[in-house]
Design an enzyme around this catalytic site. Structure first.
Site, PDB file in Angstrom:
ATOM      1  N   HIS A 184       3.753   2.533  -3.032  1.00 48.69           N
ATOM      2  CA  HIS A 184       2.497   1.775  -2.941  1.00 48.69           C
ATOM      3  C   HIS A 184       1.322   2.745  -2.804  1.00 48.69           C
ATOM      4  O   HIS A 184       0.314   2.637  -3.519  1.00 48.69           O
ATOM      5  CB  HIS A 184       2.568   0.838  -1.733  1.00 48.69           C
ATOM      6  CG  HIS A 184       1.307   0.105  -1.441  1.00 48.69           C
ATOM      7  ND1 HIS A 184       1.145  -1.237  -1.686  1.00 48.69           N
ATOM      8  CD2 HIS A 184       0.121   0.527  -0.900  1.00 48.69           C
ATOM      9  CE1 HIS A 184      -0.073  -1.614  -1.326  1.00 48.69           C
ATOM     10  NE2 HIS A 184      -0.715  -0.565  -0.841  1.00 48.69           N
ATOM     11  N   GLU A 185       1.457   3.720  -1.901  1.00 46.01           N
ATOM     12  CA  GLU A 185       0.377   4.676  -1.682  1.00 46.01           C
ATOM     13  C   GLU A 185       0.198   5.615  -2.870  1.00 46.01           C
ATOM     14  O   GLU A 185      -0.927   5.933  -3.262  1.00 46.01           O
ATOM     15  CB  GLU A 185       0.643   5.481  -0.401  1.00 46.01           C
ATOM     16  CG  GLU A 185       0.547   4.679   0.877  1.00 46.01           C
ATOM     17  CD  GLU A 185      -0.842   4.096   1.099  1.00 46.01           C
ATOM     18  OE1 GLU A 185      -1.830   4.697   0.629  1.00 46.01           O
ATOM     19  OE2 GLU A 185      -0.935   3.034   1.744  1.00 46.01           O
TER      20      GLU A 185
ATOM     21  N   HIS B  44      -1.945   4.153  -5.611  1.00 50.60           N
ATOM     22  CA  HIS B  44      -3.389   4.223  -5.371  1.00 50.60           C
ATOM     23  C   HIS B  44      -3.943   5.565  -5.845  1.00 50.60           C
ATOM     24  O   HIS B  44      -4.978   5.630  -6.516  1.00 50.60           O
ATOM     25  CB  HIS B  44      -3.688   4.071  -3.875  1.00 50.60           C
ATOM     26  CG  HIS B  44      -3.542   2.687  -3.346  1.00 50.60           C
ATOM     27  ND1 HIS B  44      -4.117   1.583  -3.948  1.00 50.60           N
ATOM     28  CD2 HIS B  44      -2.893   2.220  -2.239  1.00 50.60           C
ATOM     29  CE1 HIS B  44      -3.825   0.500  -3.248  1.00 50.60           C
ATOM     30  NE2 HIS B  44      -3.086   0.858  -2.206  1.00 50.60           N
TER      31      HIS B  44
END
Length: 219
Positions: free
Chosen positions: A22-23, A26
């Site tokens: 998820h990170e 980004h």
């Protein structure tokens, strides 16, 4: 104790992948739109050790799993990794590009939920296999944690991804005022969690998402 160990073994990999990728998503999208901050910090990587936060990635999910296993509860399992550094001022079009950077994390969770769903279906197609049940349990855990993180992060509460998406979409005046809520976002989230409101919001959304996922994959 045996039940707790098996629960942690089933959930460890799905939780680790869900939070860290998820990170990383980004950072990758931020670099695509002109901000190399995450890349320069070495955070656009599949190496989970670059993203692990002792409290958010290990202690909090571990405590929730432990308590739910020992006491038979069904708490909302969630956690977080070290936030990927993003300098929105370095994006080519900061306000508009913020939407894509913010949406990248939940979208990655959606893709991972799909991938775990495919694994679940593959495992279920071989009911007599020695690894069938463990694979199905891990795949189910993967679908659950990614659904929770996707839906949780899409809530319009800064600094969650949904809050940043809202800032990107709102007119400048309203966006500026809404963004000022960011320092209070985490306390608001904790209040919602401990009062049970967060679960009441997320569980119906989770149920709908699981039905859609099952329909999409033909379970």
């Amino acid at each position: 104790m045996e039940s707790l160990i098996s629960t942690i073994a089933i959930w460890a990999l799905p939780v680790l992948l869900a939070i860290t990728l998820h990170e990383a998503a980004h950072g990758y999208v931020a670099r695509h739109f002109g901000d190399p901050t995450a890349h320069q910090a070495g955070r656009i990587t599949l190496n989970p050790f670059k993203h692990i936060d002792l409290v958010g990635t290990i202690l909090v999910p571990g405590a929730i799993l432990t308590l739910s296993t020992l006491f038979g509860g069904a708490g909302v399992l969630f956690g977080w990794a070290k936030p990927v550094p993003v300098d929105f001022g370095r994006l080519r079009n900061p306000k508009a590009d913020m939407l894509w950077v913010a949406a990248a994390g939940p979208f990655m969770n959606f893709l991972m939920a799909l991938a775990w769903g495919v694994l679940f279906k593959i495992a279920a197609s071989n009911p007599g296999g020695i690894y069938t049940i463990p694979m199905m349990k891990m795949a189910d855990a993967g679908m659950q944690i990614n659904a929770v993180l996707m839906l949780l992060n899409l809530l319009p509460i800064p600094p969650l991804d949904g809050g940043r998406i809202a800032v990107s979409l709102l007119p400048h005046r309203l966006a500026w005022k809404f963004a000022r809520l960011e320092p209070y976002g985490f306390p608001i989230l904790l209040v919602l969690l401990f009062t049970g409101i967060l679960g009441e919001v997320l569980w119906p959304m989770m149920a709908v998402f699981r039905v859609l996922l099952a329909t999409l994959l033909g379970f």
